[in-house]
Motif scaffolding. Structure first.
Motif, PDB file in Angstrom:
ATOM      1  N   VAL A  20       0.781  -0.830   0.025  1.00  0.00           N
ATOM      2  CA  VAL A  20      -0.274  -0.052   0.175  1.00  0.00           C
ATOM      3  C   VAL A  20       0.920   1.461   0.418  1.00  0.00           C
ATOM      4  O   VAL A  20       1.946   1.353   0.661  1.00  0.00           O
ATOM      5  N   VAL A  21       0.689   1.925  -1.007  1.00  0.00           N
ATOM      6  CA  VAL A  21       1.475   3.376  -1.095  1.00  0.00           C
ATOM      7  C   VAL A  21       0.343   4.842  -0.054  1.00  0.00           C
ATOM      8  O   VAL A  21      -0.427   4.625  -0.690  1.00  0.00           O
ATOM      9  N   CYS A  22       0.918   5.812   0.679  1.00  0.00           N
ATOM     10  CA  CYS A  22       0.336   6.106   0.917  1.00  0.00           C
ATOM     11  C   CYS A  22       1.134   7.323   1.163  1.00  0.00           C
ATOM     12  O   CYS A  22       2.597   8.015   0.431  1.00  0.00           O
ATOM     13  N   LEU A  80      -8.069  14.675  10.663  1.00  0.00           N
ATOM     14  CA  LEU A  80      -8.012  14.189   9.711  1.00  0.00           C
ATOM     15  C   LEU A  80      -9.894  14.574   8.461  1.00  0.00           C
ATOM     16  O   LEU A  80     -11.261  14.424   9.586  1.00  0.00           O
ATOM     17  N   LEU A  81      -9.401  15.278   7.668  1.00  0.00           N
ATOM     18  CA  LEU A  81     -10.636  14.884   7.238  1.00  0.00           C
ATOM     19  C   LEU A  81     -10.858  14.455   6.112  1.00  0.00           C
ATOM     20  O   LEU A  81     -12.049  14.257   5.426  1.00  0.00           O
ATOM     21  N   ASP A  82     -10.572  13.627   5.319  1.00  0.00           N
ATOM     22  CA  ASP A  82     -10.695  12.172   4.361  1.00  0.00           C
ATOM     23  C   ASP A  82      -9.734  11.464   4.063  1.00  0.00           C
ATOM     24  O   ASP A  82      -8.631  11.734   3.992  1.00  0.00           O
ATOM     25  N   ILE A  83     -10.134  10.371   3.870  1.00  0.00           N
ATOM     26  CA  ILE A  83      -8.646   9.636   3.129  1.00  0.00           C
ATOM     27  C   ILE A  83      -9.091   9.146   2.172  1.00  0.00           C
ATOM     28  O   ILE A  83     -10.774   8.473   2.070  1.00  0.00           O
ATOM     29  N   MET A  84      -8.512   8.558   0.662  1.00  0.00           N
ATOM     30  CA  MET A  84      -9.023   8.232  -0.566  1.00  0.00           C
ATOM     31  C   MET A  84      -8.678   6.358  -0.519  1.00  0.00           C
ATOM     32  O   MET A  84      -7.300   6.592  -0.297  1.00  0.00           O
ATOM     33  N   TRP A  85      -9.438   5.686  -0.452  1.00  0.00           N
ATOM     34  CA  TRP A  85      -9.075   4.812  -0.900  1.00  0.00           C
ATOM     35  C   TRP A  85      -9.150   4.173  -2.093  1.00  0.00           C
ATOM     36  O   TRP A  85      -9.278   4.216  -3.447  1.00  0.00           O
ATOM     37  N   VAL A  86      -7.338   4.375  -3.055  1.00  0.00           N
ATOM     38  CA  VAL A  86      -6.860   3.696  -4.764  1.00  0.00           C
ATOM     39  C   VAL A  86      -7.011   1.947  -4.455  1.00  0.00           C
ATOM     40  O   VAL A  86      -5.782   1.597  -4.132  1.00  0.00           O
ATOM     41  N   PRO A  87      -7.115   1.600  -5.621  1.00  0.00           N
ATOM     42  CA  PRO A  87      -7.083  -0.239  -5.396  1.00  0.00           C
ATOM     43  C   PRO A  87      -6.019  -0.168  -6.336  1.00  0.00           C
ATOM     44  O   PRO A  87      -5.788   0.638  -7.235  1.00  0.00           O
TER      45      PRO A  87
END
Length: 164
Positions: A20-22, A80-87
């Motif tokens: 996982v790249v963060c 923390l305002l947002d988390i976007m998960w990118v498959p």
């Protein structure tokens, strides 16, 4: 303290797990609610201040470090305002991604203009924009901004989504 290393799986097991790249970024606002975006020399679109998480740091630490490196600002990174998960994308061998956006706080425009020093090796410009200019970012960048701004406005349930 007891040695628990025998309880952990073999390192070969971990090597075979997905990667996982963060990244960590901020919504840094002026007194009117506009937010800072930056123009990297290596992209066609604008970005939020931030970047990739280095080994040994968490996304919040990354966001603070990147703002200091890119804009010359030492800020406290807020909630923390947002988390976007990118498959992951097998066709391009791209790993999964988790992109975190934090509240960078409010700094008056005059102070931003006085204090920002761009990292010339990576950035060519910065500007303050309103939500209506989120299109200057990539499609997924604009989506992250809209999610983060919704949380700042108090919309529940707007803090986790998946990139298309």
């Amino acid at each position: 303290m007891a040695d628990t290393s025998a309880l952990l799986p073999d390192p070969v097991y971990f090597a075979g797990l997905p990667k996982v790249v963060c990244s960590g970024a901020v919504i840094l606002r002026d007194e009117t609610g506009r937010f800072v975006i930056e123009k990297p020399i290596y992209r066609d679109h604008w970005l939020l201040p931030g970047g990739g998480v280095d080994p040994g740091e968490d996304p919040r630490e990354c966001a603070r470090r990147e703002v200091a490196e890119e804009l010359g600002l030492d800020i406290e990174v807020g909630v923390l305002l947002d988390i976007m998960w990118v498959p992951s994308r097998a066709a391009s061998c791209a790993p999964m991604g988790a992109h975190f956006v934090f509240d960078g706080g409010v700094i008056p425009e005059a102070e931003l203009r006085e204090r920002i020093v761009l990292q010339a090796e990576e950035l060519s410009d910065w500007r303050l924009v309103g939500p209506e200019e989120a299109h200057l970012l990539s499609d997924w960048g604009a989506e992250r901004v809209r999610g983060a701004l919704a949380v700042l406005k108090g919309c529940a349930g707007a803090d986790l989504h998946t990139a298309g």
